[in-house]
Design a protein around this motif. Structure first.
Motif, PDB file in Angstrom:
ATOM      1  N   LEU B  46       0.788  -1.274   0.027  1.00 33.83           N
ATOM      2  CA  LEU B  46      -0.193   0.034  -0.077  1.00 33.83           C
ATOM      3  C   LEU B  46       0.814   1.169   0.067  1.00 33.83           C
ATOM      4  CD1 LEU B  46      -2.876   1.239   0.038  1.00 33.83           C
ATOM      5  CD2 LEU B  46      -2.606   1.277   2.564  1.00 33.83           C
ATOM      6  N   LEU B  47       2.019   1.303   0.847  1.00 34.27           N
ATOM      7  CA  LEU B  47       2.718   2.387   0.762  1.00 34.27           C
ATOM      8  C   LEU B  47       3.573   2.496  -0.683  1.00 34.27           C
ATOM      9  CD1 LEU B  47       4.665   2.404   3.997  1.00 34.27           C
ATOM     10  CD2 LEU B  47       3.404   4.041   3.302  1.00 34.27           C
ATOM     11  N   ILE B  51       2.922   6.133  -2.515  1.00 30.21           N
ATOM     12  CA  ILE B  51       4.033   7.139  -2.920  1.00 30.21           C
ATOM     13  C   ILE B  51       3.840   7.323  -4.428  1.00 30.21           C
ATOM     14  CG2 ILE B  51       6.522   6.853  -3.334  1.00 30.21           C
ATOM     15  CD1 ILE B  51       6.733   5.128  -0.770  1.00 30.21           C
ATOM     16  N   GLU B  52       3.641   6.154  -5.182  1.00 30.64           N
ATOM     17  CA  GLU B  52       3.503   6.208  -6.674  1.00 30.64           C
ATOM     18  C   GLU B  52       2.123   7.321  -6.914  1.00 30.64           C
ATOM     19  OE1 GLU B  52       2.541   2.716  -8.544  1.00 30.64           O
ATOM     20  OE2 GLU B  52       4.604   1.655  -7.711  1.00 30.64           O
ATOM     21  N   GLY B  53       1.108   7.113  -6.187  1.00 35.84           N
ATOM     22  CA  GLY B  53      -0.096   7.747  -6.520  1.00 35.84           C
ATOM     23  C   GLY B  53       0.214   9.371  -6.081  1.00 35.84           C
ATOM     24  N   LEU B  54       1.091   9.741  -5.277  1.00 37.59           N
ATOM     25  CA  LEU B  54       1.099  10.828  -4.593  1.00 37.59           C
ATOM     26  C   LEU B  54       2.322  11.653  -5.330  1.00 37.59           C
ATOM     27  CD1 LEU B  54       0.540  10.400  -0.870  1.00 37.59           C
ATOM     28  CD2 LEU B  54      -1.162  11.591  -2.751  1.00 37.59           C
ATOM     29  N   GLU B  59       5.623  15.404  -1.133  1.00 35.48           N
ATOM     30  CA  GLU B  59       6.682  14.920  -0.706  1.00 35.48           C
ATOM     31  C   GLU B  59       6.424  13.826   0.469  1.00 35.48           C
ATOM     32  OE1 GLU B  59      10.837  14.353  -1.688  1.00 35.48           O
ATOM     33  OE2 GLU B  59       9.485  15.850  -2.459  1.00 35.48           O
ATOM     34  N   VAL B  60       6.823  12.535   0.299  1.00 31.62           N
ATOM     35  CA  VAL B  60       6.347  11.256   1.343  1.00 31.62           C
ATOM     36  C   VAL B  60       7.763  10.670   1.964  1.00 31.62           C
ATOM     37  CG1 VAL B  60       5.098   9.158   1.726  1.00 31.62           C
ATOM     38  CG2 VAL B  60       4.290  10.941   0.207  1.00 31.62           C
ATOM     39  N   GLY B  61       7.617  10.663   3.270  1.00 30.23           N
ATOM     40  CA  GLY B  61       8.722   9.950   3.910  1.00 30.23           C
ATOM     41  C   GLY B  61       8.104   8.837   4.503  1.00 30.23           C
ATOM     42  N   VAL B  62       9.186   7.759   4.720  1.00 30.86           N
ATOM     43  CA  VAL B  62       8.650   6.691   5.578  1.00 30.86           C
ATOM     44  C   VAL B  62       9.586   6.067   6.512  1.00 30.86           C
ATOM     45  CG1 VAL B  62       7.877   4.045   5.227  1.00 30.86           C
ATOM     46  CG2 VAL B  62       7.419   5.767   3.545  1.00 30.86           C
ATOM     47  N   ILE B  63       8.947   5.696   7.807  1.00 30.01           N
ATOM     48  CA  ILE B  63       9.933   4.880   8.714  1.00 30.01           C
ATOM     49  C   ILE B  63       9.564   3.454   8.580  1.00 30.01           C
ATOM     50  CG2 ILE B  63      10.557   4.762  11.242  1.00 30.01           C
ATOM     51  CD1 ILE B  63      10.283   7.717  11.251  1.00 30.01           C
ATOM     52  N   GLY B 202      -9.701   1.607  -5.980  1.00 29.07           N
ATOM     53  CA  GLY B 202      -9.736   2.278  -4.890  1.00 29.07           C
ATOM     54  C   GLY B 202      -8.603   3.073  -4.475  1.00 29.07           C
ATOM     55  N   LEU B 203      -7.525   2.907  -5.241  1.00 29.19           N
ATOM     56  CA  LEU B 203      -6.460   3.823  -4.632  1.00 29.19           C
ATOM     57  C   LEU B 203      -6.518   5.293  -5.073  1.00 29.19           C
ATOM     58  CD1 LEU B 203      -3.274   1.154  -5.596  1.00 29.19           C
ATOM     59  CD2 LEU B 203      -4.332   1.900  -3.356  1.00 29.19           C
ATOM     60  N   ASP B 204      -7.159   5.773  -6.143  1.00 30.85           N
ATOM     61  CA  ASP B 204      -7.407   7.187  -6.505  1.00 30.85           C
ATOM     62  C   ASP B 204      -8.225   7.730  -5.235  1.00 30.85           C
ATOM     63  OD1 ASP B 204      -9.544   5.307  -7.066  1.00 30.85           O
ATOM     64  OD2 ASP B 204     -10.086   6.441  -8.871  1.00 30.85           O
ATOM     65  N   VAL B 205      -9.037   7.118  -4.862  1.00 29.86           N
ATOM     66  CA  VAL B 205      -9.865   7.524  -3.797  1.00 29.86           C
ATOM     67  C   VAL B 205      -9.068   7.816  -2.512  1.00 29.86           C
ATOM     68  CG1 VAL B 205     -12.032   7.415  -2.154  1.00 29.86           C
ATOM     69  CG2 VAL B 205     -12.080   6.779  -4.634  1.00 29.86           C
ATOM     70  N   TRP B 206      -8.555   6.941  -2.247  1.00 35.97           N
ATOM     71  CA  TRP B 206      -7.263   6.816  -0.991  1.00 35.97           C
ATOM     72  C   TRP B 206      -6.184   8.028  -1.099  1.00 35.97           C
ATOM     73  CZ3 TRP B 206      -5.906   6.119   3.696  1.00 35.97           C
ATOM     74  CH2 TRP B 206      -4.490   5.838   3.893  1.00 35.97           C
ATOM     75  N   CYS B 207      -5.751   8.108  -2.316  1.00 28.87           N
ATOM     76  CA  CYS B 207      -4.700   9.084  -2.664  1.00 28.87           C
ATOM     77  C   CYS B 207      -5.263  10.653  -2.239  1.00 28.87           C
ATOM     78  CB  CYS B 207      -3.664   9.200  -3.594  1.00 28.87           C
ATOM     79  SG  CYS B 207      -2.768   7.563  -3.865  1.00 28.87           S
ATOM     80  N   GLU B 208      -6.429  10.649  -3.179  1.00 33.77           N
ATOM     81  CA  GLU B 208      -7.307  12.049  -2.745  1.00 33.77           C
ATOM     82  C   GLU B 208      -7.338  12.257  -1.462  1.00 33.77           C
ATOM     83  OE1 GLU B 208     -10.541  11.854  -5.166  1.00 33.77           O
ATOM     84  OE2 GLU B 208      -9.615  11.422  -7.155  1.00 33.77           O
ATOM     85  N   TRP B 209      -7.844  11.413  -0.674  1.00 38.97           N
ATOM     86  CA  TRP B 209      -8.182  11.744   0.693  1.00 38.97           C
ATOM     87  C   TRP B 209      -6.904  12.219   1.410  1.00 38.97           C
ATOM     88  CZ3 TRP B 209      -6.475  10.019   5.528  1.00 38.97           C
ATOM     89  CH2 TRP B 209      -7.462  10.831   6.554  1.00 38.97           C
ATOM     90  N   LEU B 210      -5.689  11.433   1.036  1.00 36.57           N
ATOM     91  CA  LEU B 210      -4.539  11.605   1.714  1.00 36.57           C
ATOM     92  C   LEU B 210      -4.046  13.291   1.537  1.00 36.57           C
ATOM     93  CD1 LEU B 210      -2.399   8.522   1.359  1.00 36.57           C
ATOM     94  CD2 LEU B 210      -3.230   9.220   3.608  1.00 36.57           C
TER      95      LEU B 210
END
Lengths: 218, 218
Positions: B46-47, B51-54, B59-63, B202-210
């Protein structure tokens, strides 16, 4: 103040209870299996199928560990095995004293094989001896084939790995060969079964092995 | 000797560190999400898709939290996000001090959204504040639709549930309606997304929400 030794003391107390239980169960001719996996890998469904597969051959009992709900124990009872439910109310693993208390509530007469279904968790249950003869870890083809490498302790302390949900192999990215290789690199003595609780594939081999295990012919 | 208060002291110390981190991250304009699930529910995938979708928008970071291996961090880095790996070496959850140490190793300049991928475990991570703004739990259609009832704490403390692997619905016994109903009974404010990281549904809806979440327009 001996703060840092507390965890060890708890584990030592656990192991004493576990050893006592193991002795009691062995004396009664009961072999005991501690079943562990991620949530949803199929512990309860494998138990249902196993009870069906061994019906008429072996008397099976089950101690069901769950954080909440009695759903799994109801399923196991419906499958025809003597069952008792432990609800840990938040705790992430079973401990020997919980199993000891559960044993007081279950009729052991005639029982030859006792399964303890642990909390769904690939980490914490690995540290707690429950008086079992063997530990099995259930992996599932939908979890990804990197689980042995990512949760090595669980695979190191188990004697058996059951790979479940092999009917879903066409729909997921999962290499049986990779998971076998990873698991055996951690634990070269691990015995591996591959099953589908949905289609029944592999369950005959699994049940035959269990029967031989109980009769001491493995 | 105050033995029984030790766990509380540890949690209190954790919360102090978490509050400090939350302040630092908020001051820098970074929103933080603590991602939790069973092993293999699809956090890392999902990450990658997120990351691709955004890309180009945020700018995204991940721990990356793992017991062992750096595999997930390598996947996330390949997807194009600033990443740092925490290996807990046996511990079943991340704690705030681990995240604080990881933050020293990551370049926060320009970052707007920070994901903390917790250890795969539906129990223990629920107790530990990591300084996040929100917590999400990822459920998967292959785990069974009884997980909210069986692991209620995780669903109670999350703001979002993402149901992943909806492409596998034709091949498994899983009722989206049941899992929604169970989850909302525990947490009526839970926001629910349904996605397939494999097909992209469903990933477009998820990325829009983020994106709206980061811009404060949710």
């Amino acid at each position: 103040m001996p703060k840092i030794t507390i965890a060890q003391n708890i584990l030592a107390a656990n192991d004493t209870i576990a050893q006592d239980m193991h002795q009691v169960l062995t004396t009664r001719g009961i072999r005991t299996i501690n079943m562990m996996s991620s949530p949803g890998a199929g512990k309860t469904t494998l138990l249902e199928r196993t009870i069906e597969g061994l019906r008429g051959q072996l008397e099976v009992g089950v101690i069901e560990g769950d954080i909440e709900t009695g759903n799994d124990a109801e399923r196991i009872e419906a499958a025809g095995a003597e069952t008792v439910q432990i609800n840990t109310r938040g705790a992430c693993h079973l401990e020997a004293h919980m199993v000891r208390d559960a044993l007081k509530e279950i009729n052991l007469t005639g029982m030859r094989l006792l399964f303890i279904e642990n909390i769904g968790n690939l980490v914490c249950p690995a540290a707690w001896d429950l008086g079992e003869d063997i530990r099995i870890v259930i992996a599932s083809t939908t979890e990804g084939d990197d689980k042995p490498a990512k949760y090595p302790q669980m695979f190191a302390i188990s004697q058996i790995m059951v790979v479940n949900k092999i009917d879903l192999l066409p729909y997921v990215d999962y290499s049986l060969e990779k998971v076998r290789r990873q698991a055996l690199a951690i634990n070269p003595n691990l015995r591996i079964f591959e099953v589908s609780c949905r289609t029944g594939e592999g369950l005959d081999v699994w049940c035959e092995w269990l029967s031989a295990f109980v009769h001491g012919t493995t």
